[in-house]
Design an enzyme around this catalytic site. Structure first.
Site: not given
Ligand code: FAD
Ligand code: NAP
Length: 340
Positions: A167, A240, A335
């Site tokens: 990520r 998320s 995130e």
């Protein structure tokens, strides 16, 4: 068509959390011909700039200063066909899921597990989007960018230069530096399904499919995702909210003594824990704080029940982080990117 600059534009429908937010100035880059106009504007005015795709990984403030540039560059072209391997160049403004479906039609494989991820092709390399054991960086050969820190030069960054990791990428590390114009992929005409994740395997089993075709795999991915993730059109969210934390072997062993049912997965840097499970064990699943809440089916997803601002979401995120840290000694990292 010249570039249209608008003032005080509402971004509520341009961010999937549905946060109340206004851009001081807003424009959409729709064609390559508009690029010189945009670059001369940026060179003249050194104020803050936000590159915006579908807004599905951003947590926006109520007032966004400076200019917001929405990416609208379209197009898909096959630039090399070597039989088994095919190289494609795709405009940064193309919708990601539509691209996955077009590849299916073209008989090109590799990105099936990334179906139904919201957002644009141009944002995919930014956080190296991943799902069900596949990361987009595996299929990117290069990314065409404008480097705003190097005299607005047009550059082609190789996959190695993109520094893809979990990520993460050079684009996420250097927020705002690069404007991504197009992404080059190398996909395969040979289809090899990757079926590592239980949820996906169980979904296929329930359909009595052992070896799914590419279309069946995409269908199963979409079904699993739709069954537990809220549709941002109905309930604002950014997927998320936290990354899955990776802890040391020692910390993992000591947590396992107390929580023998704790899910975890091997990782190059230690042991990966499921952030959703940690949040759920702190009792957050389905909890609501005013206009913001933790989703009832997936504790990793924070939602906007309507009218939430960034402060509402951040206040909830802080409480979630604090309780996970107090109970497990594990730090959760956000995130999606907060801007500014
Ligand atoms: P935006 O939110 O608009 O932007 C994200 C970041 O990229 C920002 O920093 C922005 O400045 C930058 N950016 C966007 N376009 C450009 C450009 N052209 N040039 C330079 N920078 C740019 N993510 C996953 O990895 N896996 C998932 O499975 C997943 N599932 C999701 C499910 C849901 C329901 C939601 C809401 C989100 C999910 N996400 C997932 C997060 C998100 O969809 C991805 O990160 C997606 O790539 C963001 O695309 P976007 O176009 O909406 O980007
Ligand atoms: P899940 O299947 O319930 O699994 C929970 C977590 O455990 C996942 O986040 C995943 O980590 C990890 N995991 C499960 N099986 C694994 C395996 N075999 N090997 C390694 N790790 C494993 O997860 P979910 O929430 O339904 O999401 C499914 C997939 O879609 C995941 O890959 C997830 O990352 C992705 N997704 C991402 C977002 C986002 O916004 N970033 C939103 C929704 C879904 P990983 O996350 O590292 O894969």
């Amino acid at each position: 068509m010249s570039l249209l600059i608008e003032q005080q534009v509402s971004l509520t429908s341009f961010n999937s959390l549905g946060l109340k937010s206004y851009a001081e100035q807003f424009t959409c880059l729709e064609t390559r011909e508009q690029l010189p106009d945009l670059l001369s504007l940026l060179k003249k005015d050194s104020g803050p700039v936000l590159w915006l795709g579908g807004g599905s990984n951003l947590v926006l403030a109520e007032q966004v200063p400076g200019l917001v540039v929405q990416m609208g560059l379209a197009g898909l072209e096959i630039i090399e066909d070597r039989g088994e391997l095919v190289r494609l160049r795709v405009g940064a403004g193309e919708e990601w899921h539509s691209f996955v479906l077009r590849c299916l039609k073209l008989g090109l494989h590799g990105i099936e597990n990334l179906a139904l991820i919201p957002g644009t092709v141009g944002a995919a390399p930014v956080q190296n989007i991943g799902a069900y054991g596949v990361e987009v960086g595996q299929f990117i050969t290069s990314v065409e960018v404008i480097d705003t820190h190097d005299n607005y030069e047009l550059k082609q960054l190789s996959a190695a230069q993109c520094l893809f990791s979990y990520r993460d990428s050079i684009f996420k590390q250097n927020f705002g530096r690069y404007l991504i114009l197009s992404v080059e992929f190398c996909l395969s005409s040979i289809y090899v399904p990757l079926l590592k994740y239980d949820a996906l395997v169980n979904e296929l089993k329930s359909r009595q499919i052992d070896t799914p075709s590419a279309a069946q795999l995409i269908d199963a991915v979409c079904a699993v995702r739709s069954s537990k993730l809220p549709d941002p059109k109905r309930l604002g969210n950014v997927g998320s909210f936290f990354k899955n934390p990776v802890v040391s072997g020692i910390q993992y062993e000591s947590l396992l003594v107390v929580y023998p049912d704790m899910p975890s997965y091997p990782d190059q840097l230690g042991r990966k824990l499921a952030a959703g499970w940690l949040i759920d064990r702190c009792g957050w699943k389905g909890k609501r704080l005013g206009t913001a809440g933790v989703h009832k089916d997936q504790a990793l997803v924070l939602v906007n029940f309507g009218g939430a601002t960034r402060s509402d979401i951040e206040a909830l995120a802080d409480q979630v982080k604090t309780s996970v840290f107090e109970r497990f000694g594990v730090n959760l990292e956000q995130e999606p990117q907060s801007y500014p």
